[in-house]
Scaffold this active site. Structure first.
Site, mmCIF file in Angstrom:
data_model
loop_
_atom_site.group_PDB
_atom_site.id
_atom_site.type_symbol
_atom_site.label_atom_id
_atom_site.label_comp_id
_atom_site.label_asym_id
_atom_site.label_seq_id
_atom_site.Cartn_x
_atom_site.Cartn_y
_atom_site.Cartn_z
ATOM 1 N N HIS A 306 63.733 44.307 47.443
ATOM 2 C CA HIS A 306 64.406 45.234 46.518
ATOM 3 C C HIS A 306 63.672 46.565 46.532
ATOM 4 C CE1 HIS A 306 66.257 46.810 42.856
ATOM 5 N NE2 HIS A 306 67.169 45.869 43.021
ATOM 6 N N ASP A 364 70.796 38.425 44.166
ATOM 7 C CA ASP A 364 71.830 37.897 45.076
ATOM 8 C C ASP A 364 71.453 36.574 45.718
ATOM 9 O OD1 ASP A 364 72.125 41.271 45.723
ATOM 10 O OD2 ASP A 364 73.767 40.064 44.939
HETATM 11 C C1 SDX Z 1 71.128 44.773 45.206
HETATM 12 O O1 SDX Z 1 69.206 49.120 43.849
HETATM 13 C C2 SDX Z 1 69.572 48.123 43.130
HETATM 14 O O2 SDX Z 1 69.235 48.025 41.961
HETATM 15 C C3 SDX Z 1 70.508 47.126 43.792
HETATM 16 C C4 SDX Z 1 70.870 45.887 42.967
HETATM 17 C C5 SDX Z 1 71.742 46.235 41.802
HETATM 18 O O3 SDX Z 1 71.779 45.421 40.856
HETATM 19 O O4 SDX Z 1 72.458 47.251 41.862
HETATM 20 O O5 SDX Z 1 69.671 45.261 42.505
HETATM 21 C C6 SDX Z 1 71.647 44.877 43.818
HETATM 22 O O6 SDX Z 1 71.610 45.467 46.066
HETATM 23 C C7 SDX Z 1 69.961 43.858 45.480
HETATM 24 C C8 SDX Z 1 69.468 43.954 46.968
HETATM 25 C C9 SDX Z 1 70.399 43.084 47.808
HETATM 26 N N1 SDX Z 1 70.125 43.291 49.242
HETATM 27 C C10 SDX Z 1 69.614 42.301 49.997
HETATM 28 O O7 SDX Z 1 69.217 41.210 49.561
HETATM 29 C C11 SDX Z 1 69.579 42.625 51.486
HETATM 30 C C12 SDX Z 1 68.196 42.282 52.047
HETATM 31 N N2 SDX Z 1 67.231 43.214 51.487
HETATM 32 C C13 SDX Z 1 66.884 44.384 52.259
HETATM 33 O O8 SDX Z 1 67.902 44.909 53.047
HETATM 34 C C14 SDX Z 1 66.011 45.382 51.499
HETATM 35 O O9 SDX Z 1 65.030 44.662 50.901
HETATM 36 C C15 SDX Z 1 66.668 46.292 50.468
HETATM 37 C C16 SDX Z 1 67.817 47.044 51.030
HETATM 38 C C17 SDX Z 1 67.107 45.521 49.290
HETATM 39 C C18 SDX Z 1 65.583 47.283 50.035
HETATM 40 O O10 SDX Z 1 65.317 48.074 51.106
HETATM 41 P P1 SDX Z 1 64.158 49.205 51.031
HETATM 42 O O11 SDX Z 1 63.617 49.381 49.678
HETATM 43 O O12 SDX Z 1 64.673 50.415 51.739
HETATM 44 O O13 SDX Z 1 63.016 48.537 51.799
HETATM 45 P P2 SDX Z 1 62.792 48.735 53.332
HETATM 46 O O14 SDX Z 1 64.081 48.490 54.046
HETATM 47 O O15 SDX Z 1 62.101 50.030 53.534
HETATM 48 O O16 SDX Z 1 61.800 47.525 53.680
HETATM 49 C C19 SDX Z 1 60.425 47.657 53.462
HETATM 50 C C20 SDX Z 1 59.804 46.711 54.488
HETATM 51 C C21 SDX Z 1 60.365 46.939 55.903
HETATM 52 O O17 SDX Z 1 59.361 46.573 56.784
HETATM 53 P P3 SDX Z 1 58.446 47.784 57.472
HETATM 54 O O18 SDX Z 1 59.414 48.737 58.124
HETATM 55 O O19 SDX Z 1 57.717 48.433 56.302
HETATM 56 O O20 SDX Z 1 57.537 47.067 58.436
HETATM 57 O O21 SDX Z 1 60.152 45.356 54.140
HETATM 58 C C22 SDX Z 1 60.955 44.792 55.158
HETATM 59 C C23 SDX Z 1 61.489 45.941 56.009
HETATM 60 O O22 SDX Z 1 61.691 45.519 57.358
HETATM 61 N N3 SDX Z 1 62.031 44.081 54.484
HETATM 62 C C24 SDX Z 1 62.485 42.885 54.840
HETATM 63 C C25 SDX Z 1 63.500 42.592 53.894
HETATM 64 N N4 SDX Z 1 63.619 43.599 53.035
HETATM 65 C C26 SDX Z 1 62.717 44.530 53.412
HETATM 66 N N5 SDX Z 1 62.155 42.047 55.852
HETATM 67 C C27 SDX Z 1 62.840 40.885 55.905
HETATM 68 N N6 SDX Z 1 63.809 40.531 55.040
HETATM 69 C C28 SDX Z 1 64.167 41.355 54.027
HETATM 70 N N7 SDX Z 1 65.117 40.998 53.163
#
Ligand code: SDX
Length: 430
Positions: A306, A364
């Site tokens: 998140h 989720d």
């Molecule tokens: C919702 O914003 C909100 O409040 C949203 C929400 C709401 O109520 O409105 O809470 C609802 O959207 C919840 C989130 C649902 N999405 C998912 O579950 C999809 C999987 N999660 C990711 O796509 C990600 O964690 C996000 C999109 C939720 C957050 O992305 P960020 O903050 O941009 O984080 P990032 O992509 O920069 O990741 C940071 C690091 C990365 O690694 P590095 O590049 O630093 O090496 O963490 C890794 C990412 O690769 N990473 C993950 C991961 N999420 C982040 N690696 C594996 N699996 C994951 N799920």
């Protein structure tokens, strides 16, 4: 709002900027005049360090795993309140008295029907259209029916539009589901509570009476509460930006639905369940954990991570409890998907990769298992999220419209494209 000041210095130039404090949470540096004073933009593509607005509606502490709506914790609202009470709180800023709640429920209940001609919109879609595509189309079309509540300058019309959206979203969502499965639409009933009415519109058929299961209706209502609002997330920011141009509220909510659909946002509940089904058994979890860590593999553990929560998402805990209540009520023992989910969570919470990156289950992760047990197909999961989030979108939209400092949102950019160059006639190009 207390103010300090920060000095920005670049070479011999400097600019003083106000530092503002809210009630709780990080202070903000007001960069409104930065470009005018220095010719510089700030650069923050994902808005990780940017407060886009001032708001009094929802507060999130990502490090502590706290979520407050108008100061009340999501744990108490989900446990002691109900969805329409939370809607009133988000819209009006205070919990309703008994009289106010009765009046609000009465008004919402009597807006649940949609214009009979809306039925024709559905027949234009293929039966196998994704229900979210139907929702974007039908909700956007509401502005074609309700001209008497599209004047955003009129406080009364803003409130009528808000009530209409909260009341009609379940009806439209249920119609999208019924159309998807080829069953007749079921009209809303004024003798049923909000979540009961929704389950009835989705699962009743003309051939036999539909019995409301109070445990499942309570779970549905709590799921709506958990998804009601969440500060300036992507879809809420979309609604605010669309609304800042003066677009009507129905069009703004349709824009929010479109943004919510993405798998990184509201589409994650559908993606998370599809991922659990793809994993299938606990012995395949290490393979998927490895893929999630592989920089060359775009795969992510859906339902984990998140932007704000760097601790457990407080909604996920309540969602997990609700999941167990629903499975117990339905007598679903040893659900293989739940077993995979709980083992995946256990492994992820001990794996250094996830621990270091603070990737915890979000709202989720368990919602998909619960919604599947309630009888919804995965394609309806994000639709249910949109139904619940409508009150958050509309409350944030109202707050933005009623903010005297509100202006159209118009970000700038860091341009890295071609500098100006002369046009070459086609026969001179190589
Ligand atoms: C919702 O914003 C909100 O409040 C949203 C929400 C709401 O109520 O409105 O809470 C609802 O959207 C919840 C989130 C649902 N999405 C998912 O579950 C999809 C999987 N999660 C990711 O796509 C990600 O964690 C996000 C999109 C939720 C957050 O992305 P960020 O903050 O941009 O984080 P990032 O992509 O920069 O990741 C940071 C690091 C990365 O690694 P590095 O590049 O630093 O090496 O963490 C890794 C990412 O690769 N990473 C993950 C991961 N999420 C982040 N690696 C594996 N699996 C994951 N799920």
């Amino acid at each position: 709002m207390t103010e300090q000041s920060a000095k920005f210095t670049l070479g011999s130039d400097s600019s003083d900027m106000a530092v503002m404090s809210g009630t709780i949470g990080p202070d903000v540096v007001d960069v409104t005049s930065l470009y005018k004073n220095t010719g510089l933009f700030t650069f923050d593509p994902g808005f990780s360090s940017t407060a886009s607005c001032e708001s009094k509606i929802t507060y999130i502490d990502g490090d502590e795993g706290i979520l407050l709506h108008r100061g009340y914790s999501i744990d108490e609202l989900a446990e002691k309140g109900d969805y329409l009470e939370t809607c009133y709180l988000l819209l009006y800023g205070e919990l309703p008295t008994a009289r106010e709640k009765q009046d609000f429920v009465y008004r919402v209940t009597r807006h649940t029907m949609v214009h009979e001609q809306m039925n024709r919109f559905f027949t234009g879609f293929r039966r196998d259209a994704h229900p979210m595509a139907v929702m974007v189309g039908c909700v956007g079309a509401l502005s074609a029916f309700y001209h008497d509540s599209t004047d955003i300058a009129d406080p009364h019309q803003r409130m009528v539009a808000s009530l209409r959206m909260i009341a009609k979203m379940p009806t439209i969502a249920a119609m999208a589901y019924k159309y998807h499965i080829g069953q007749p639409f079921v009209y809303p009933r004024n003798d049923l509570a909000y979540a009961e009415n929704f389950l009835h519109m989705c699962f009743a058929v003309p051939c036999e009476p539909y019995r409301i299961n109070p445990v499942l209706a309570k779970a549905m209502d709590r799921i709506f509460t958990l998804h009601a609002d969440h500060e300036q997330n992507a879809s809420t920011s979309t609604v605010r930006l669309a609304g800042s141009s003066g677009a009507n509220p129905f069009a703004c909510i349709a824009a929010g639905i479109a943004c919510l659909w993405g798998p990184a946002h509201g589409g994650a509940n559908e993606a998370a369940l599809n991922m659990l089904m793809e994993i299938g058994t606990k012995d395949r979890i290490p393979e998927f954990i490895g893929r999630a860590k592989d920089k060359n593999d775009p795969f992510r553990l859906m339902g984990f991570g998140h932007r704000v929560y760097k601790n457990y998402d407080p909604r996920a805990k309540i969602m997990q409890q609700t999941c167990h209540e629903v499975l117990d009520e339905l007598g679903i023992k040893d659900d293989p998907l739940l077993e995979v989910a709980m083992e995946l969570e256990r492994i992820a919470l001990t794996d250094p990769y996830f621990v270091e990156k603070k990737l915890y289950p979000n709202v989720d992760f368990y919602s998909g298992i619960t919604l599947k047990a309630l009888g919804f197909p995965t394609t309806m999961f994000t639709v249910l999220f949109a139904v619940a989030r409508t009150v958050g979108w509309i409350a944030q939209w109202k707050e933005m419209i009623e903010d005297p400092k509100q202006r159209i949102g118009r970000p700038r950019q860091l341009y890295t494209g071609a500098p100006q160059r002369g046009y070459l006639p086609v026969d001179e190009r190589s």
